[in-house]
Every structure is written in structure tokens, then in C-alpha cells.
Design a protein around this motif. Structure first.
Motif: not given
Length: 71
Positions: A26-46
Motif C-alpha cells: 500500500x505504501x508503494x502504491x501511494x509512492x506510485x501515485x505521487x510519481x503520477x502526480x496525484x498527491x491527494x490520492x497518494x495521501x488517501x491511499x497511505x
């Protein structure tokens, strides 16, 4: 990291170790969302995936193992 974590979830026999692998996934997925420039989705996933989801799974695992030890 995500692939190894996903395989670890599948192959690990210990439930708590599988839970740790799930949190890493799950943390790896949130890092992937940051790389894809979706920080709001990354914070929610984390928060939900790694934080709340792992907490609920840990409580369920503890409850299951406690119930089976009582029998």
C-alpha cells in the motif's frame, strides 16, 4: 517492491508477516501515485490503505488467533 510485496502476501504463512507485506504494498502504491502526480490520492491511499486498513486487519488477526487459542 510492490511485486515482491504482492508475492509475499500470497506465499507467507504467517498472517502478521502478510499484513506487513500488505502495508508495504500500500505504501508503494501511494509512492506510485505521487510519481503520477496525484498527491491527494497518494495521501488517501497511505492513510486508508496502509494506516486504517492495516490496523483493522491486525485487530481481526488478533481476534481470530485469540478465539482459536481459547477453543
Amino acid at each position: 517492491i510492490m511485486l515482491v510485496s504482492a508475492l509475499g502476501i500470497f506465499f507467507l504463512r504467517d498472517l502478521m508477516a502478510a499484513l506487513v507485506a500488505f502495508s508495504v504494498l500500500s505504501l508503494g502504491l501511494s509512492v506510485l501515485f505521487v510519481i503520477l502526480r496525484a498527491p491527494d490520492v497518494a495521501m488517501t491511499e497511505a492513510a486508508v490503505g496502509a494506516g486504517l486498513g492495516s490496523l483493522l486487519f491486525a485487530l481481526a488477526i488478533r481476534r481470530i488467533t485469540t478465539d482459536t487459542l481459547d477453543d
